[in-house]
Design a protein around this motif. Structure first.
Motif, short mmCIF file in Angstrom:
data_model
loop_
_atom_site.label_atom_id
_atom_site.label_comp_id
_atom_site.label_asym_id
_atom_site.label_seq_id
_atom_site.Cartn_x
_atom_site.Cartn_y
_atom_site.Cartn_z
N GLU A 507 1.35 -1.99 -0.06
CA GLU A 507 0.42 -0.34 0.09
C GLU A 507 0.49 1.19 0.12
N PHE A 508 0.51 2.05 -0.58
CA PHE A 508 0.85 3.67 -0.68
C PHE A 508 -0.02 4.45 -0.29
N ARG A 509 0.80 5.68 0.49
CA ARG A 509 -0.20 6.80 0.98
C ARG A 509 0.36 7.91 0.86
N ARG A 510 -0.27 9.09 0.20
CA ARG A 510 0.63 10.09 0.48
C ARG A 510 -0.19 11.23 0.82
N GLU A 511 -0.27 12.67 1.09
CA GLU A 511 -1.18 12.87 2.35
C GLU A 511 -0.40 14.65 1.67
N THR A 512 -1.21 15.31 1.72
CA THR A 512 -0.56 17.07 1.09
C THR A 512 -2.24 17.86 2.24
N GLY A 513 -1.28 18.72 2.52
CA GLY A 513 -2.02 20.21 3.34
C GLY A 513 -1.80 21.43 2.95
N ARG A 514 -2.83 22.59 3.27
CA ARG A 514 -2.22 23.45 2.15
C ARG A 514 -3.06 24.56 3.35
N PHE A 515 -3.09 25.26 3.73
CA PHE A 515 -3.58 26.31 4.35
C PHE A 515 -3.03 27.83 3.70
N VAL A 516 -3.48 28.37 3.13
CA VAL A 516 -3.43 29.83 3.00
C VAL A 516 -4.32 31.13 3.74
N TYR A 517 -3.92 31.32 4.70
CA TYR A 517 -4.20 33.01 5.64
C TYR A 517 -4.29 34.12 4.34
N GLY A 518 -5.37 34.86 4.81
CA GLY A 518 -5.62 36.55 4.67
C GLY A 518 -4.27 36.82 5.48
N ALA A 519 -3.68 37.22 4.39
CA ALA A 519 -2.62 38.67 4.33
C ALA A 519 -3.26 39.80 5.06
N ASP A 520 -4.65 40.16 5.54
CA ASP A 520 -5.31 41.30 6.62
C ASP A 520 -5.64 41.04 7.65
N LEU A 521 -5.33 39.93 7.88
CA LEU A 521 -6.43 39.61 9.99
C LEU A 521 -6.01 40.54 10.21
N GLY A 522 -4.54 41.03 10.05
CA GLY A 522 -4.27 41.75 11.64
C GLY A 522 -4.45 42.94 11.45
N THR A 523 -5.20 43.81 10.35
CA THR A 523 -6.02 44.90 10.71
C THR A 523 -7.10 44.32 11.08
N SER A 524 -8.05 43.24 11.07
CA SER A 524 -8.99 43.80 11.91
C SER A 524 -9.11 43.37 13.14
N PHE A 525 -10.26 44.02 13.71
CA PHE A 525 -10.85 44.28 15.48
C PHE A 525 -10.00 43.28 16.18
N ASN A 526 -10.55 41.82 15.62
CA ASN A 526 -10.58 40.83 16.47
C ASN A 526 -10.00 39.22 15.88
N GLN A 527 -9.55 39.27 14.85
CA GLN A 527 -8.75 38.22 14.39
C GLN A 527 -7.30 38.60 14.05
N GLY A 528 -6.68 37.84 14.44
CA GLY A 528 -5.49 38.22 14.95
C GLY A 528 -4.44 37.10 13.63
N THR A 529 -3.05 37.83 12.95
CA THR A 529 -2.46 37.69 12.34
C THR A 529 -1.56 36.15 12.02
N GLU A 530 -2.46 35.45 11.09
CA GLU A 530 -1.86 33.84 10.82
C GLU A 530 -1.31 33.62 10.31
N SER A 531 -0.13 32.51 10.64
CA SER A 531 0.93 32.00 9.55
C SER A 531 0.87 30.34 8.70
N ALA A 532 1.38 30.17 7.99
CA ALA A 532 1.07 28.63 7.26
C ALA A 532 2.59 27.98 7.64
#
Length: 939
Positions: A507-532
Motif C-alpha cells: 500500500e502506498f499513501r500520500r497526504e498533503t495539506g495547504r492553508f493560505v491565510y488572509g494577508a490582512d487578518l491583522g488589520t481587523s478588530f478581533n482576528q489575529g495574524t496567522e501563518s502557514a
C-alpha cells in the motif's frame, strides 16, 4: 451491455455538476431545489434507459457475479477473503434498518446514540477548527486515534489533524456501520489506535427510492431534506448505484435556551472611557446612561448554539464484470457543505481590545454630554481618550465556511484460482474549504470616525468600518494505491483442520495539506495574524502487509474449529519536516468455535500513530490569553489563578517562588494581557501502544434469535501526543505537585511586574501514557409473537460500553490522573470531548409487523465527577428516551416514519466548571424534545 455504461457515468456527472454549480448562490432556495430536482430527474431518466436496455442483456455473466458475491462481503478487521471467516476483533454493528427507522439524514443523527462513540466535534462545536464538521471519537481517546473507513478503505480527512468529516457520507445509503474495538494498525495502517469505524455502503441497491424528511425543534435547529437514489443490475454483469441529496439545518441561538443565555461579558456596547492625561474614567451603560462604574455586555444570547448547515451530496458506486473473472469497481462521492459558526477568536462583536484604542476627541464633538466633557483634558482643542468598547451595533462576528469534498476510487479485482483472488485499487480524495469572517471591521478606521459618530453610549453608526475578512483557504489531498492477493490454500493444501487463509500486499499513501491565510487578518478588530507552514506539508507512506489465518483443530469435542490469526505490517514514513521513520506493527488473534452455541475470541495487537500534519508541520499560532475567558469553547482550558485565595502553605510558597504578587481578579479578561501559544512540533515522535481484547459470542441453538457478545479490552498508549493546557499546568504546579522542579510550571508564565498570569505555551508534544480498560456488551433477542397482526415479531436490544480503568499521565514526572467517570479538560485526550463517563448504554424494544414497526429506545450516560483538582462537582447519570414508528400503508414501497427524540425533554446539566454554554454540548442534548417525520417511496 458495456455500451450503456456512459449513460450511468453521465448521470453521475449531471448530479455532481449540479452540486458544483450550486456552490455559487446557494442562498437562493429556488435554485437549490431546482438543481436538486434536475439531479433527481437525471437519475430517474438514466435508470429508466438502462433498465429498458437491461431487459435484453444476456445472462451469461450472472454465474460469475454470484460466485464472487461471498468474497465481496466486507469483514471489518481483516482483508482475508475466505468463506465463513469472522473477525477475531470485537465488532458492534448498526444495521441500515435501524438507521432508516431513526430517520437519520446525517451521521450525527444516529451516532450520538452509539455507546462506544464519545462526543467528538458536532453541530454544537461552534468556533472550533472543524468549521461545521462532524467527527468521530472512539472511547474518548480522540478523533485522531479513530480510523474512518468507507467499504474498508480510508475516508478523506478534511483537517490537519486527520479527522474525517462524516457529514460527507450518505446515511440513507448505509447497509451497516461496524465499530471495531482495539487497534487495527497491522491490517489498516496508522491511526487505528482506539479502533475503526467502517461505513458499509449498499453498493448493490436495485430499483429507485425517493425520500423527504423534516425534524422540528423549538426555537431553531430544525432540519429538512430529501434524497433520490437509483440502482440497477447491468445485464447480470454488475450494478450501478447513484445517489443525490439535499439537507438544510437552521441555526439555534443560545438565547433560545435558558441554560445557555448567560456567558462571560466583554467590553460594553456603551463604552468605558479613560482620559489619558488625568486618568479620570467614565462609562455608559446599555441604555446610554452616564456612569462612573465600568460596564460590560454579555452577547451570549446572540451566539450560535447549533450551527446552520446546508449540504449537497452526490455519489455513485459501480461494479461491472469486464471479463468473466475480472471485475471493475469504483465509487465517486461528492459533498458540498456550507456552515456558519464562530471564528477562532469567538463570536463577540468587534471590540477595541482589552487595552483599548487611544483616539483624539475634539472639544466641539457634538456627541459629548456635559458630564463626559467635564472629565476630559483638552489641549489645543483635543483630548486623548482611551476607548474600550464593543461595536455591538454591528452584531456578532461569525465564520462562513464552504467545504467541498470529493473522493474517487477505481479498482480491479479478480480470481487467480477458485480460492485465491487479487485486488488492486487507486483512490484519490480532496477536501477544499474557504473560510470568510463576517461582522468584523478595520481597526485603524475607528479613530477616524470618533468625532462624526456617537461612540458615547449605544446606537452609533459603525457600518463604515465593517468588512469581511478572508480567514483562509484550506486544502487536504489523499492518495492511496494498494494491491494484494487474498484467499486460502484449498486449491493445493486442505490442511489438517482446514485450508490456511492469507493476504499479502502493498500500500502506498500520500497526504498533503495547504492553508493560505488572509494577508490582512491583522488589520481587523478581533482576528489575529496567522501563518502557514514554511514548508508545504506532506506525508508519504510505503507499506507491506500480510495476514495468516491458520486452522489448528476442527470437529473435536468442545472444538468445532480453532484458528489462530496473525498480521504484520512494515511502514516507511517520509514527511516534509522531521526525520524519516519506519515502524512495525503486528497482530495475534485466536478464534475458538466451541459449538454452534459459543464462540470465544481474543487479540493482542501493536499500534502506532505517527504525527499528523497539524502536529508536526503547523507553525506556532497565538491568540490573546483573554480569549480563554471570552470564547465559550475555550472556557475549560483555564479556571483561574490558583494562587488567588490560596491557603495551603506549599501552594503559597510555590506562588511566591513563581512571581505571584498578590490578589487580583484572575478571570477578568482585562487582567489577562498575554498570549496563548499553540502549534505543531517537528520533533514529535510516533505514538506506540498495545491493545488486547478477550471475549465471546453466545448464540444458543436452544433459544433461536438470541445473540450475546461480551468483550474485555485494554488499550495502552505511550508517547501519546497532546497538549498541556493552562488548567492542567497551573493545577500541577501549584496544587498537586508544588515543588521547585515541576516541569509544568514553565508552561504558564507570569508578568514580572504585576505577577498576573501572562502567557501559556501549549504546543503539541509527546506526553507520557494513556491507559484504558473496559467491557463491551452487545445483546439482541428476537422472537415471533403468537398474537397480534400477522408476522409480528418482538426484538430486544442492548448495547453497553463500560470503562473499568482510565488514566492519563501528562508528564513522566507526574502522577497519572484517574479519569474513569470524569468531566473537564484534565481528562480530555484532545480537548474536544470533555465528558468521559464510565458507562454508556442503549436499550431498545422493537415490535415489528408487516404494516407497522414501533421502537422504544433508552439511552443512558453514567454519572461523572469533576476532574478539576479539589472540586466536588458531579453530574448524575442521564437518561434519554426516544420513540420511533414506521408505517407501511397499502401502497407499494411507501413507508411513513415518525419519531420523537428526548421524549421527556431532559435538560442538560449545569455543573461546576462547565464547558461551553454552561454545560457540555458535546455529550448532553441541548435541543430538547424533537419531532421527526419522513416519507419514503421505493420501487
Amino acid at each position: 451491455m458495456r455500451a450503456h455504461l456512459p449513460i450511468g457515468i453521465e448521470m453521475v456527472y449531471n448530479c455532481v455538476i449540479v452540486g458544483i454549480t450550486l456552490k455559487r448562490g446557494v442562498s437562493k432556495m429556488g435554485q437549490i431545489k431546482g438543481g436538486f430536482l434536475r439531479c433527481g430527474s437525471a437519475i430517474a431518466s438514466s435508470i429508466a434507459l438502462m433498465s429498458a436496455s437491461a431487459v435484453f442483456a444476456q445472462e451469461s455473466g450472472s454465474a460469475t457475479s454470484e460466485a464472487r458475491a461471498e468474497s465481496d462481503i466486507i469483514v471489518t478487521g481483516t482483508r482475508v477473503r475466505t468463506p465463513g471467516l469472522t473477525s477475531t476483533s470485537p465488532i458492534s454493528a448498526v444495521e441500515g434498518e435501524q438507521i432508516s427507522l431513526q430517520r437519520a439524514v446525517t451521521i450525527e443523527d444516529f451516532s450520538v446514540k452509539m455507546p462506544q462513540l464519545a462526543g467528538g466535534v458536532n453541530s454544537t462545536s461552534v468556533g472550533s477548527d472543524a468549521f461545521g464538521a462532524q467527527t468521530l471519537d472512539l472511547r474518548n481517546l480522540g478523533q485522531n486515534r479513530t480510523l474512518v473507513l468507507i467499504n474498508g478503505t480510508r475516508a478523506i480527512p478534511f483537517s490537519f489533524r486527520n479527522a474525517v468529516d462524516v457529514n460527507s457520507i450518505p446515511a440513507p445509503l448505509l447497509k451497516r456501520v461496524d465499530v471495531l474495538t482495539g487497534g487495527a494498525a497491522a491490517v489498516y495502517g496508522a491511526d487505528a489506535v482506539a479502533g475503526v469505524v467502517n461505513f458499509i455502503i449498499d453498493d448493490s441497491f436495485e430499483g429507485w427510492q425517493a425520500n423527504a424528511n423534516y425534524r422540528a425543534v423549538a426555537g431553531g435547529a430544525s432540519q429538512f431534506g430529501g434524497h433520490v437514489m437509483g440502482g440497477l443490475s447491468l445485464g447480470g454483469r454488475g450494478n450501478l448505484v447513484v445517489y443525490g441529496e439535499y439537507t438544510e439545518r437552521d441555526s439555534l441561538l443560545a438565547g433560545n435556551r435558558d441554560f445557555a443565555r448567560r456567558g462571560v461579558a466583554t467590553l460594553p456596547i456603551g463604552g468605558n472611557f479613560t482620559d489619558v492625561a488625568s486618568g479620570r474614567t467614565f462609562s455608559y451603560d446599555a441604555s446610554g446612561n452616564f456612569t462612573l462604574t465600568p460596564q460590560s455586555t454579555d452577547y451570549t444570547p446572540d451566539f450560535l448554539l447549533v450551527q446552520p448547515l446546508r449540504r449537497i451530496n452526490a455519489s455513485a458506486f459501480l461494479k461491472y464484470d469486464v471479463l468473466d473473472n475480472v471485475e471493475l469497481y469504483g465509487r465517486v462521492m461528492y459533498s458540498d457543505l456550507r456552515t456558519r459558526g464562530g471564528s477562532r477568536s469567538g463570536q463577540n462583536p468587534p471590540t477595541t481590545g482589552a487595552n483599548g484604542i487611544n483616539v483624539q476627541i475634539a472639544e466641539n464633538n457634538p456627541f459629548l454630554d456635559p458630564q463626559a466633557r467635564a472629565r476630559l483634558t483638552f489641549v489645543n482643542g483635543f483630548a486623548t481618550v482611551n476607548v474600550r468598547r464593543s461595536l455591538g451595533e454591528l452584531g456578532v462576528t461569525y465564520a462562513q465556511n464552504n467545504r467541498e469534498t470529493i473522493q474517487g476510487l477505481i479498482g480491479l479485482r479478480g480470481d487467480i484460482t477458485p480460492a485465491i483472488g487479487w485486488d488492486a485499487y487507486y483512490q484519490y480524495g480532496r477536501s477544499k474549504e474557504s473560510i470568510v469572517v463576517k461582522g468584523d471591521g478595520t481597526r485603524s478606521a475607528f479613530a477616524g470616525l470618533v468625532n462624526t459618530t456617537d461612540i458615547f453610549g449605544p446606537g452609533g453608526d459603525f457600518t463604515s468600518v465593517l468588512r469581511d475578512f478572508n480567514f483562509g483557504d484550506r486544502k487536504r489531498t489523499q492518495q492511496v494505491a494498494s494491491a494484494y492477493v487474498s484467499g486460502d490454500t484449498s486449491d493445493f493444501f486442505a490442511g489438517w483442520a482446514g485450508p490456511i487463509g492469507f493476504t499479502a500486499g502493498y500500500e502506498f499513501r500520500r497526504e498533503t495539506g495547504r492553508f493560505v491565510y488572509g494577508a490582512d487578518l491583522g488589520t481587523s478588530f478581533n482576528q489575529g495574524t496567522e501563518s502557514a507552514p514554511l514548508v508545504p506539508p506532506f506525508v508519504k507512506v510505503n507499506e507491506l502487509f500480510g495476514e495468516l489465518v491458520v486452522p489448528l483443530l476442527s470437529d473435536l469435542p468442545l472444538v468445532q474449529k480453532l484458528t489462530v490469526e496473525g498480521a504484520y505490517r512494515r511502514s516507511w514514513y517520509e514527511k516534509s519536516v522531521g526525520d524519516d521513520r519506519r515502524y512495525d506493527t503486528n497482530k495475534l488473534g485466536i478464534n475458538w468455535i466451541v459449538s454452534d452455541d459459543l464462540r470465544l475470541r481474543g487479540t493482542r495487537q501493536t499500534v502506532i500513530r505517527d504525527a499528523n500534519i497539524g502536529e508536526f508541520a503547523n507553525p506556532v499560532f497565538s491568540i490573546p490569553f483573554a480569549n480563554l475567558r471570552t470564547v465559550a469553547r475555550l472556557f475549560p482550558r483555564y479556571a483561574g489563578d490558583p494562587c488567588v485565595g490560596a491557603t495551603n502553605s506549599a501552594t503559597i510558597a510555590q506562588c511566591t517562588a513563581q512571581g505571584y504578587r498578590g490578589p487580583y481578579d484572575s478571570n477578568n479578561p482585562a487582567n489577562l494581557q498575554g498570549g496563548y501559544f499553540f502549534g505543531g512540533n517537528a520533533n514529535i515522535e510516533a505514538e506506540r501502544g498495545k491493545t488486547y481484547t478477550l471475549g465471546g459470542v453466545f448464540t444458543p441453538t436452544f433459544l433461536r434469535g438470541l445473540n450475546l457478545s461480551v468483550d474485555w479490552y485494554k488499550i495502552d498508549i505511550r508517547n501519546a501526543v497532546g497538549q498541556i493546557q493552562p488548567v492542567d499546568a497551573l493545577t500541577s504546579c501549584y496544587i498537586t505537585d508544588p515543588t521547585p522542579g515541576n516541569p509544568l510550571c514553565a508552561a504558564v508564565t507570569r508578568d514580572p511586574t504585576t505577577g498576573y498570569i501572562l502567557n501559556a505555551f501549549v504546543d503539541d508534544r509527546n506526553l507520557a501514557l494513556i491507559k484504558q480498560q473496559g467491557i463491551d456488551i452487545d445483546f439482541r433477542y428476537g422472537f415471533d409473537l403468537d398474537f397480534g397482526p400477522p408476522e409480528s415479531r418482538l426484538t430486544l436490544g442492548y448495547t453497553a460500553s463500560i470503562v473499568t480503568k482510565y488514566s492519563i499521565q501528562r508528564n513522566a514526572a507526574l502522577t497519572p490522573v484517574n479519569c474513569k467517570g470524569t468531566y473537564g479538560a484534565a481528562c480530555s485526550s484532545d480537548l474536544v470531548t470533555l465528558v468521559a463517563p464510565d458507562f454508556r448504554s442503549r436499550a431498545t424494544i422493537t415490535w415489528d409487523s408487516k404494516p407497522l414497526t414501533v421502537q422504544f429506545g433508552w439511552r443512558r450516560i453514567g454519572s461523572v465527577r469533576d476532574s478539576t483538582a479539589g472540586s466536588v462537582g458531579r453530574i448524575p447519570a442521564y437518561d434519554y428516551f426516544d420513540l420511533n414508528l414506521a408505517v407501511r400503508p397499502p401502497v407499494e414501497g411507501l413507508t411513513l416514519a415518525f419519531g420523537i427524540d428526548n421524549l421527556f425533554d431532559k435538560k442538560p446539566p449545569l455543573p461546576v466548571n462547565p464547558g461551553a454554554y454552561n454545560t457540555f454540548p458535546d455529550t448532553y442534548d441541548v435541543l430538547g424534545t424533537t419531532f421527526g417525520f419522513s416519507v419514503t417511496l421505493r420501487r
